[in-house]
Design an enzyme around this catalytic site. Structure first.
Site, mmCIF file in Angstrom:
data_model
loop_
_atom_site.group_PDB
_atom_site.id
_atom_site.type_symbol
_atom_site.label_atom_id
_atom_site.label_comp_id
_atom_site.label_asym_id
_atom_site.label_seq_id
_atom_site.Cartn_x
_atom_site.Cartn_y
_atom_site.Cartn_z
ATOM 1 N N GLY A 71 0.829 -1.205 0.000
ATOM 2 C CA GLY A 71 0.000 0.000 0.000
ATOM 3 C C GLY A 71 0.860 1.250 0.000
ATOM 4 N N HIS A 72 0.243 2.405 0.303
ATOM 5 C CA HIS A 72 0.955 3.679 0.163
ATOM 6 C C HIS A 72 2.182 3.790 1.071
ATOM 7 C CE1 HIS A 72 -2.192 4.279 3.196
ATOM 8 N NE2 HIS A 72 -1.367 5.138 3.754
ATOM 9 N N MET A 73 2.083 3.263 2.311
ATOM 10 C CA MET A 73 3.221 3.404 3.234
ATOM 11 C C MET A 73 4.419 2.583 2.735
ATOM 12 S SD MET A 73 2.144 5.526 5.429
ATOM 13 C CE MET A 73 3.662 5.522 6.347
ATOM 14 N N ALA A 113 5.928 4.026 -0.470
ATOM 15 C CA ALA A 113 6.692 5.250 -0.177
ATOM 16 C C ALA A 113 8.039 4.907 0.438
ATOM 17 C CB ALA A 113 5.884 6.152 0.755
#
Ligand SMILES: Cc1cc2nc3c(=O)[nH]c(=O)nc-3n(C[C@H](O)[C@H](O)[C@H](O)COP(=O)(O)O)c2cc1C
Length: 197
Positions: free
Chosen positions: A76-78, A81
């Site tokens: 996911g986004h975390m 990133a």
């Protein structure tokens, strides 16, 4: 360039809904061949309307989109990133520029930008009229003040979908020039390209 000379291990490319997406395959091929060992791509829903993610998959090591129906657990986004060593938004629409400048996170791409521990490199592609709007210029200034890097677009005559005419537009530098710019940024910032968060 062989893998020994590729400078970046993990490149994350955020793709938004600009007409420049039509040239994305040649940018990804160049980035993968000359800059980064592993390239992952996040596409906004608008971008995925303009260019099928199945095409983009052929040119990178993974495509991430908002509406992914697979039951398999995906980063996911975390995680995305944190994974990236360099995060480039290519092309960057006026909308992503505005959202990032204002800390908004309405989709996977803008949420990952907000979750990024490092500044992000944005490559705008806008029509002449859009680029000259004070609101857009204000957002670009804000991005730079916040530590992000905005790659200066180049004025060129480009195809406009609505009119079917060639008109002045501010476009992303050609792949060779862009890679040179990214290498300069990497050299300058290296692994210290971090806000320390
Ligand atoms: C064919 C087409 C081309 C577009 N080209 C651009 C562009 O070059 N730059 C831009 O800022 N917006 C462009 N737009 C408008 C964006 O797609 C629109 O603002 C959209 O909301 C952006 O969403 P995103 O930033 O989440 O990808 C274009 C729209 C269409 C339909």
């Amino acid at each position: 360039m062989d893998s020994e000379t590729q400078s970046i291990d993990r490149l994350l490319v955020g793709v938004s809904g600009s007409i420049a997406i039509l040239s994305l395959p040649s940018y990804l091929a160049s980035l993968r061949a000359s800059l980064a060992r592993e390239v992952r791509v996040i596409m906004t829903p608008e971008a995925a309307e303009l260019l099928p993610p199945s095409t983009v998959t052929l040119l990178c090591d993974g495509v991430f989109i908002d509406r992914n129906t697979t039951l398999e657990k995906r980063p996911g986004h975390m995680e995305l990133a944190r994974w990236s060593e360099m995060f480039v938004v290519l092309p960057a629409s006026a909308n992503v520029i505005g959202q990032t400048a204002n800390g908004l996170a309405t989709n996977l791409l803008t949420t990952t930008i907000l979750a990024s521990p490092r500044p992000v490199i944005l490559c705008p592609n806008l029509t002449n009229v859009m680029w000259s709007k004070e609101a857009v210029q204000r957002n670009v200034r804000t991005l730079r003040e916040d530590g992000h890097i905005v790659v200066e677009p180049e004025l060129a005559v480009a195809y406009e979908v609505d009119s079917g005419e060639m008109r002045e537009s501010w476009i992303v530098p050609q792949p060779e020039q862009l890679i040179e710019r990214l290498l300069q940024i990497h050299k300058r910032t290296g692994r210290g390209f971090s806000t320390g968060q």
